[in-house]
Enzyme design. Structure first.
Site, short mmCIF file in Angstrom:
data_model
loop_
_atom_site.label_atom_id
_atom_site.label_comp_id
_atom_site.label_asym_id
_atom_site.label_seq_id
_atom_site.Cartn_x
_atom_site.Cartn_y
_atom_site.Cartn_z
N GLY A 15 36.08 41.27 37.50
CA GLY A 15 36.27 40.24 38.52
C GLY A 15 37.12 39.08 38.04
O GLY A 15 37.54 39.04 36.88
N CYS A 133 31.05 25.61 40.06
CA CYS A 133 32.34 25.11 39.54
C CYS A 133 32.60 23.65 39.94
O CYS A 133 33.05 22.84 39.11
CB CYS A 133 33.47 26.00 40.04
SG CYS A 133 33.31 26.48 41.76
N HIS A 246 40.31 23.33 41.35
CA HIS A 246 39.61 22.55 42.37
C HIS A 246 39.94 21.07 42.17
O HIS A 246 39.94 20.58 41.03
CB HIS A 246 38.09 22.69 42.21
CG HIS A 246 37.52 24.01 42.61
ND1 HIS A 246 38.26 25.01 43.20
CD2 HIS A 246 36.24 24.48 42.53
CE1 HIS A 246 37.46 26.05 43.45
NE2 HIS A 246 36.24 25.76 43.05
P1 A2P Z 1 33.84 45.98 40.51
O1 A2P Z 1 35.23 45.49 40.19
O2 A2P Z 1 33.54 47.31 39.90
O3 A2P Z 1 33.51 45.91 41.99
P2 A2P Z 1 34.88 38.99 42.03
O4 A2P Z 1 33.94 37.82 42.01
O5 A2P Z 1 36.24 38.66 41.53
O6 A2P Z 1 34.89 39.67 43.37
O7 A2P Z 1 34.27 40.07 40.99
C1 A2P Z 1 32.96 40.57 41.07
C2 A2P Z 1 32.60 41.34 39.80
O8 A2P Z 1 31.25 41.81 39.92
C3 A2P Z 1 33.44 42.60 39.61
O9 A2P Z 1 33.59 42.83 38.23
C4 A2P Z 1 32.57 43.67 40.25
O10 A2P Z 1 32.81 44.98 39.75
C5 A2P Z 1 31.20 43.22 39.79
N1 A2P Z 1 30.14 43.75 40.63
C6 A2P Z 1 29.97 43.57 41.96
N2 A2P Z 1 28.87 44.22 42.40
C7 A2P Z 1 28.32 44.82 41.30
C8 A2P Z 1 27.18 45.65 41.08
N3 A2P Z 1 26.35 45.98 42.06
N4 A2P Z 1 26.94 46.08 39.81
C9 A2P Z 1 27.77 45.75 38.81
N5 A2P Z 1 28.87 44.97 38.96
C10 A2P Z 1 29.15 44.51 40.18
#
Ligand code: A2P
Length: 340
Positions: A15, A133, A246
């Site tokens: 993410g 943040c 921000h």
């Molecule tokens: P993934 O890329 O495999 O969906 P952001 O805040 O930029 O949207 O990123 C969210 C982060 O949280 C990403 O790395 C996403 O992985 C991860 N994520 C979201 N849902 C889950 C989950 N249920 N289990 C593990 N990681 C998650």
């Protein structure tokens, strides 16, 4: 450091914040034995760069934390709620960037420049929370004034970048902007309205009192970090079409008088702050200057002439770095050096 080397996991590594956590870990002085990158099953097998190597992303499961000393979480509130206690049970200390644990009385909420002593309370649950943040950059900037003069009340309005919402929101601003300048139709998927060429006075959901959840986070987290429920805080949080950084207009009513010049020199000597304040030359903090670095920029420092003891400031920081990843890694550094 004791000579110990640490096994560190990043949950949500793919993410926007998780990616930055990886960069901050590369830059950090924490001695590493191993790193593990975790995300959802969608990302399993993806390779992420770390110090010149490629490391495969693993699916985050209940077994991910065995042998891990510190886990940095930024994978959403639901994931933190479920997996942080599981990680803690395996003896790992979780530093969580979501809002899931911030207001738990047994979980310390830490900004290293302001309340590093609270890290010691990680022993309660094995979890430390990273504040919101917008709260982080505000408390870094007002901390020196709070310590010297006391603060009665804070009135804050924010101008928040889309990266705070995550990767999908960064893409949404980019795609809407590109469509609009080419006179094409655009899609709205992330926010309730178009964000390109617009300002949205809504961040997160509305609560019964008419404030948004983001606004109440600023109220409650500020009081928890200062351990002072007497501080009045009222916030209006606004999403603006900026990718990173921000900005905040902050008005503080202090208990004792402080002049703008005194405030400037106090801030100039405080950790984590850079005073950027030369109005005669059109110099003040800008999101484009804050992005990509770790300091909280403060400018437009002036007395509020409508009350006897008041200061106005314009505070800008990189929401993904100091507002999230950097603050998390700074907590990890103190934890590793002093407590583990
Ligand atoms: P993934 O890329 O495999 O969906 P952001 O805040 O930029 O949207 O990123 C969210 C982060 O949280 C990403 O790395 C996403 O992985 C991860 N994520 C979201 N849902 C889950 C989950 N249920 N289990 C593990 N990681 C998650």
């Amino acid at each position: 450091m004791s000579g110990k080397k640490f096994n560190i996991a990043v949950a949500g590594a793919t993410g926007a914040v998780g990616n930055q956590m990886i960069t901050c870990l590369e830059e950090s002085k924490i001695p590493l034995n191993s790193v593990r990158f975790l995300a959802s099953h969608r990302s399993t097998g993806r390779k992420l760069r770390f110090k010149g190597d490629f490391i495969e992303v693993e699916e985050l499961t209940e077994n991910s934390f065995k042998g891990i000393d510190i886990a940095l979480f930024s994978a959403g509130g639901g994931t933190s709620k479920k997996f942080a206690p599981i990680a803690a049970k395996d003896g790992c200390v979780v530093i969580d960037n979501s809002s899931a644990w911030r207001m738990d009385p047994d979980v310390p909420l830490v900004v290293p420049e302001v309340n590093p002593h609270a890290i010691a309370d990680y022993t309660n649950k094995g979890i430390i929370a990273n504040p919101n943040c917008s709260t982080i950059q505000m408390v870094v900037a007002i901390n020196p004034i709070y310590r010297k003069c006391g603060i009665k009340r804070i009135v804050v309005s924010t101008y928040q970048a889309v990266s705070g919402t995550g990767k999908r929101a960064i893409d949404e601003l980019f795609n809407q902007t590109r469509s609009m300048i080419n006179f094409l139709d655009y899609e709205i998927n992330v926010y309730p309205h178009r964000i390109a060429f617009n300002c949205l006075p809504q961040i997160d959901v509305f609560l019964e009192n008419g404030y948004t959840k983001e606004e109440m986070k600023m109220v409650n987290e500020t009081r928890k970090i200062f351990e002072d429920d007497s501080i009045g805080v009222t916030a209006t949080t606004v999403r603006v079409p900026v990718f990173y950084g921000h900005s905040e207009s902050v008005n503080i009513e202090t208990k004792e008088h402080i002049s703008a010049d005194e405030a400037k020199s106090l801030l100039a000597n405080a950790p984590g702050i850079k005073v950027v304040d030369d109005p005669a030359n059109n110099i003040y903090p800008l999101a484009i200057d804050a992005a990509g670095q770790d300091l909280t920029l403060v400018g437009r420092i002036r007395n509020d002439e409508s009350i006897p003891n008041g200061i106005n400031m314009w505070i800008v920081a990189d929401n993904i770095r100091k507002g999230a990843a950097t603050n998390t890694v700074q907590i990890a550094e103190i934890l590793a050096e002093k407590y583990l």
